[in-house]
Enzyme design. Structure first.
Site, PDB file in Angstrom:
ATOM      1  N   GLU A  71       0.815  -1.214   0.000  1.00 23.72           N
ATOM      2  CA  GLU A  71       0.000   0.000   0.000  1.00 23.72           C
ATOM      3  C   GLU A  71       0.848   1.262   0.000  1.00 23.72           C
ATOM      4  O   GLU A  71       0.525   2.228  -0.677  1.00 23.72           O
ATOM      5  CB  GLU A  71      -0.937   0.031   1.219  1.00 23.72           C
ATOM      6  CG  GLU A  71      -1.737   1.337   1.249  1.00 23.72           C
ATOM      7  CD  GLU A  71      -2.850   1.393   2.266  1.00 23.72           C
ATOM      8  OE1 GLU A  71      -2.895   0.536   3.166  1.00 23.72           O
ATOM      9  OE2 GLU A  71      -3.685   2.304   2.154  1.00 23.72           O
ATOM     10  N   ASP A  86      -0.632  -5.029   3.080  1.00 23.50           N
ATOM     11  CA  ASP A  86      -1.150  -3.808   3.698  1.00 23.50           C
ATOM     12  C   ASP A  86      -0.558  -3.771   5.106  1.00 23.50           C
ATOM     13  O   ASP A  86      -0.943  -4.556   5.976  1.00 23.50           O
ATOM     14  CB  ASP A  86      -2.680  -3.842   3.756  1.00 23.50           C
ATOM     15  CG  ASP A  86      -3.252  -2.475   4.116  1.00 23.50           C
ATOM     16  OD1 ASP A  86      -2.510  -1.660   4.705  1.00 23.50           O
ATOM     17  OD2 ASP A  86      -4.438  -2.239   3.819  1.00 23.50           O
ATOM     18  N   ILE A  88      -0.747  -1.680   7.586  1.00 19.98           N
ATOM     19  CA  ILE A  88      -1.815  -1.469   8.578  1.00 19.98           C
ATOM     20  C   ILE A  88      -3.112  -1.307   7.799  1.00 19.98           C
ATOM     21  O   ILE A  88      -3.355  -0.267   7.177  1.00 19.98           O
ATOM     22  CB  ILE A  88      -1.604  -0.220   9.471  1.00 19.98           C
ATOM     23  CG1 ILE A  88      -0.262  -0.265  10.189  1.00 19.98           C
ATOM     24  CG2 ILE A  88      -2.755  -0.128  10.481  1.00 19.98           C
ATOM     25  CD1 ILE A  88       0.007   0.937  11.104  1.00 19.98           C
ATOM     26  N   ASP A  89      -3.915  -2.356   7.799  1.00 22.92           N
ATOM     27  CA  ASP A  89      -5.254  -2.211   7.231  1.00 22.92           C
ATOM     28  C   ASP A  89      -6.144  -1.700   8.358  1.00 22.92           C
ATOM     29  O   ASP A  89      -6.230  -2.328   9.419  1.00 22.92           O
ATOM     30  CB  ASP A  89      -5.759  -3.557   6.694  1.00 22.92           C
ATOM     31  CG  ASP A  89      -7.145  -3.401   6.093  1.00 22.92           C
ATOM     32  OD1 ASP A  89      -7.368  -2.403   5.381  1.00 22.92           O
ATOM     33  OD2 ASP A  89      -8.006  -4.255   6.368  1.00 22.92           O
ATOM     34  N   THR A  91      -6.007   1.927   8.981  1.00 24.34           N
ATOM     35  CA  THR A  91      -5.128   2.982   9.521  1.00 24.34           C
ATOM     36  C   THR A  91      -5.916   4.026  10.312  1.00 24.34           C
ATOM     37  O   THR A  91      -5.428   4.538  11.329  1.00 24.34           O
ATOM     38  CB  THR A  91      -4.344   3.658   8.379  1.00 24.34           C
ATOM     39  OG1 THR A  91      -3.547   2.673   7.735  1.00 24.34           O
ATOM     40  CG2 THR A  91      -3.422   4.750   8.908  1.00 24.34           C
ATOM     41  N   ASP A 214      -5.957  -4.360   0.376  1.00 22.86           N
ATOM     42  CA  ASP A 214      -6.954  -4.464   1.429  1.00 22.86           C
ATOM     43  C   ASP A 214      -7.507  -5.893   1.533  1.00 22.86           C
ATOM     44  O   ASP A 214      -7.957  -6.307   2.596  1.00 22.86           O
ATOM     45  CB  ASP A 214      -8.156  -3.536   1.149  1.00 22.86           C
ATOM     46  CG  ASP A 214      -7.789  -2.062   1.100  1.00 22.86           C
ATOM     47  OD1 ASP A 214      -7.049  -1.614   1.988  1.00 22.86           O
ATOM     48  OD2 ASP A 214      -8.254  -1.369   0.171  1.00 22.86           O
TER      49      ASP A 214
HETATM   50  C1  IPD Z   1      -9.091   0.722   4.436  1.00 27.63           C
HETATM   51  C2  IPD Z   1      -9.903  -0.222   5.280  1.00 27.63           C
HETATM   52  C3  IPD Z   1     -11.363   0.168   5.289  1.00 27.63           C
HETATM   53  C4  IPD Z   1     -11.935   0.251   3.890  1.00 27.63           C
HETATM   54  C5  IPD Z   1     -11.093   1.191   3.045  1.00 27.63           C
HETATM   55  C6  IPD Z   1      -9.625   0.776   3.049  1.00 27.63           C
HETATM   56  P1  IPD Z   1      -6.495   1.192   4.917  1.00 27.63           P
HETATM   57  O1  IPD Z   1      -7.743   0.285   4.381  1.00 27.63           O
HETATM   58  O2  IPD Z   1      -9.780  -1.535   4.836  1.00 27.63           O
HETATM   59  O3  IPD Z   1     -12.138  -0.772   5.975  1.00 27.63           O
HETATM   60  O4  IPD Z   1     -13.251   0.717   3.951  1.00 27.63           O
HETATM   61  O5  IPD Z   1     -11.571   1.154   1.724  1.00 27.63           O
HETATM   62  O6  IPD Z   1      -8.901   1.709   2.298  1.00 27.63           O
HETATM   63  O7  IPD Z   1      -6.438   2.378   4.010  1.00 27.63           O
HETATM   64  O8  IPD Z   1      -6.807   1.539   6.317  1.00 27.63           O
HETATM   65  O9  IPD Z   1      -5.334   0.281   4.772  1.00 27.63           O
END
Ligand code: IPD
Length: 260
Positions: A71, A86, A88-89, A91, A214
């Protein structure tokens, strides 16, 4: 191509790297880390995302020679076996001190998730799996067997780069499904929504406009636990653009009827 890689061994590599990165990011949990935005005001990054991605990239390189897409650091997602990470999914959750976030590492081959490891340190839970099976904290998991949408707990998310005024925005589906299902959760980490569908916590999950990082790890785990994954019209999913409906299979058609 699938036969030339040992997905079980690579899953162990992914899990080890995710565990180590999870320890790193926990140093920043509830520390009110500084955030920057990436393009959209709601799309955040912290120093911990960047440090964790560097660590994961280094650990994966020590034990495999596969290319990486991340990411924060980018990379090309070709049909070759590729790590998709990812760091930190979730964030936004992480930055606000909410415990729903995870390190997610997936192995994609020809655009399909084949193996994954998702470690959620603040939940003290880790999932891993391949198409042959999936595990939560080392114990085998399966999707739920609930067959009635009205008794089902669903999950969804709202990708930050989508415009709420757009007719295709997820608010419409959310409003339609909320009175129909037992409940809908919006936990804010797609990898965890996928893993919670894999282990039967949720009966289904859908979202629009995700990125491959993600979903790669969590989707592999969900498939290993017997989940059905399609696009929102019931066709083959494109994990690169992430318009996904994920379920235990039994409520899939009922869910899609509200998403089409
Ligand atoms: C996000 C999370 C979130 C989703 C977003 C993503 P990130 O990832 O997974 O649940 O709704 O579309 O972008 O940006 O925190 O790695």
């Amino acid at each position: 191509m699938r036969s030339t890689i040992d997905t079980e061994a690579l899953t162990r590599v992914a899990l080890d790297a995710a565990e180590e990165a999870a320890i790193l990011i926990m140093r920043g949990f509830r520390s009110r880390p500084a955030t920057r935005t990436k393009g959209h005001e709601a799309d955040l990054v912290t120093e911990f995302d960047e440090a964790a991605e560097q660590l994961v990239r280094a650990r994966l390189a020590e034990r495999s020679s596969l290319p990486v897409v991340g990411e924060e650091g980018g990379g090309d997602l070709t049909d070759a076996p590729t790590w998709v990470i990812d760091p930190i999914d979730g964030t936004t959750n992480f930055a606000h001190g909410h415990p729903c976030f995870a390190v997610s590492i997936g192995l994609m081959v020809a655009g399909l998730p084949e193996a994954g490891a998702v470690v959620a340190p603040a939940l003290q839970t880790r999932w891993h799996g391949t198409r042959a099976g999936a595990f939560r904290n080392g114990k085998a998991i399966r999707v739920s067997d609930r067959a009635n949408l009205g008794q089902s707990l669903l999950a969804t998310g709202f990708a930050p780069n989508q415009e709420p005024k757009d007719a295709s925005h997820n608010l419409r589906a959310f409003a339609e499904l909320l009175p129909v299902a037992r409940g809908i959760r919006r936990d804010g980490a797609a990898s965890l929504d996928l893993c919670h569908t894999a282990d039967g916590t949720f009966d289904a999950y859908w979202e629009r406009g995700l990125h491959a990082w993600d979903v790669a790890g969590g989707a592999a785990i969900a498939l290993g636990a017997g989940a059905t994954i399609t696009d929102l019209a019931g066709g083959p999913p494109d994990y690169r653009i992430g318009y996904l409906a994920v379920s235990n299979g039994r409520i899939h058609d009922a869910l899609l009827a509200h998403l089409r």
